[in-house]
Motif scaffolding. Sequence first.
Motif, short mmCIF file in Angstrom:
data_model
loop_
_atom_site.label_atom_id
_atom_site.label_comp_id
_atom_site.label_asym_id
_atom_site.label_seq_id
_atom_site.Cartn_x
_atom_site.Cartn_y
_atom_site.Cartn_z
N TYR A 154 0.85 -1.16 0.12
CA TYR A 154 -0.30 -0.17 -0.11
C TYR A 154 0.95 1.32 0.11
CZ TYR A 154 -3.21 -3.58 1.61
OH TYR A 154 -4.22 -4.58 1.73
N THR A 155 1.50 1.53 -1.12
CA THR A 155 2.45 2.70 -1.25
C THR A 155 1.83 4.03 -1.09
OG1 THR A 155 2.32 2.42 -3.60
CG2 THR A 155 4.11 1.28 -2.58
N GLU A 156 0.61 4.21 -1.50
CA GLU A 156 0.05 5.28 -1.12
C GLU A 156 -0.35 5.61 0.16
OE1 GLU A 156 -3.55 2.23 -1.74
OE2 GLU A 156 -1.39 2.35 -2.26
N TYR A 157 -0.02 4.89 1.28
CA TYR A 157 -0.27 5.15 2.46
C TYR A 157 1.15 5.47 3.31
CZ TYR A 157 -5.05 3.84 1.80
OH TYR A 157 -6.36 3.39 1.60
N PRO A 159 3.31 7.91 2.83
CA PRO A 159 3.66 9.27 3.28
C PRO A 159 2.83 9.71 4.44
CG PRO A 159 3.10 9.22 0.97
CD PRO A 159 2.86 7.95 1.23
#
Length: 302
Positions: A154-157, A159
């Motif tokens: 879940y790379t979008e989370y 940050p």
Amino acid sequence: MIKKSVSKKKLVRTVIQILISCVALSIVLIKTDTEKLLEIIGTANPLYLMLAFVVFNISKILNALRLNRFFRAIGLHLRELYNLQLYYLGMFYNMFLPGGIGGDGYKIYILQKNHSIKMVNVFNAVLWDRVAGVFALAFLTAVFLIPSGFAKLYTEYVPATYAVIALSYPLSWLLTRLLYKQFNSIFLITAGESILIQAAQALSAWLILLALSVPSNHIDYLAIFLVSTVAVVLPITVGGAGAREITFFYLLQPLGLDTNSGVALSLIFFAIGALSALIGMFLQGRAGEKHEKGKKNYEARV
């Protein structure tokens, strides 16, 4: 009439907590290979389990010391042993008397009754002790999530996870400055103690993983363990039963990891917590007449 209404609400809350725990555990056990689960638990290394028990209780002793630091900040000076007895009594009530005599409520009442201090001050100390633990839990959970498989999945989370790491303690410091100025002077030391407490819990979980001979992906299991601890903090189950297990079951699946090992870890950790809470039952007899009188008065009021 009011007392009956309060008792009825507590009974309803207890029944709901028991139902949620039963439903959550049933879902997990129905979908889990129970024969394999029992085999994993049955072959666990007892030495590592004993070490996990010891480390878990070290975390609780550290927690009691941190709480006593908050008490001293409001002018309430307790002997460390007496404070530890109260802490374990609170664990016992929270674990085995859900919806009844709350552990925190009992401690607040006993201290206010026996030490002539304003209840609101004791409440603030107990509350902020809990809040300090939540901020440390959020911080450490985010730290473990970064190197885990979830960061790749879940790379979008990612940050947002870094933001939690960066903002947890500045936000905690700001809230302390604004809401509880009496705790400003102990902020740094209690923040450090909070990290140690949560780290000790994670270490206890890691020792259980070693006991279960889980070969790899320990960071992933520990990240889920910390996430499940957040779920346990919510007062919706009996002593956290079911909340941790269902979290492990559903979060291990996306990573393709063995759910049986995760559920075994959560069940053993719950058992360690329950056994540790039983210490409070034995300490109750050693705590003296103050506890007994206070307990009877508190039970009569709630």
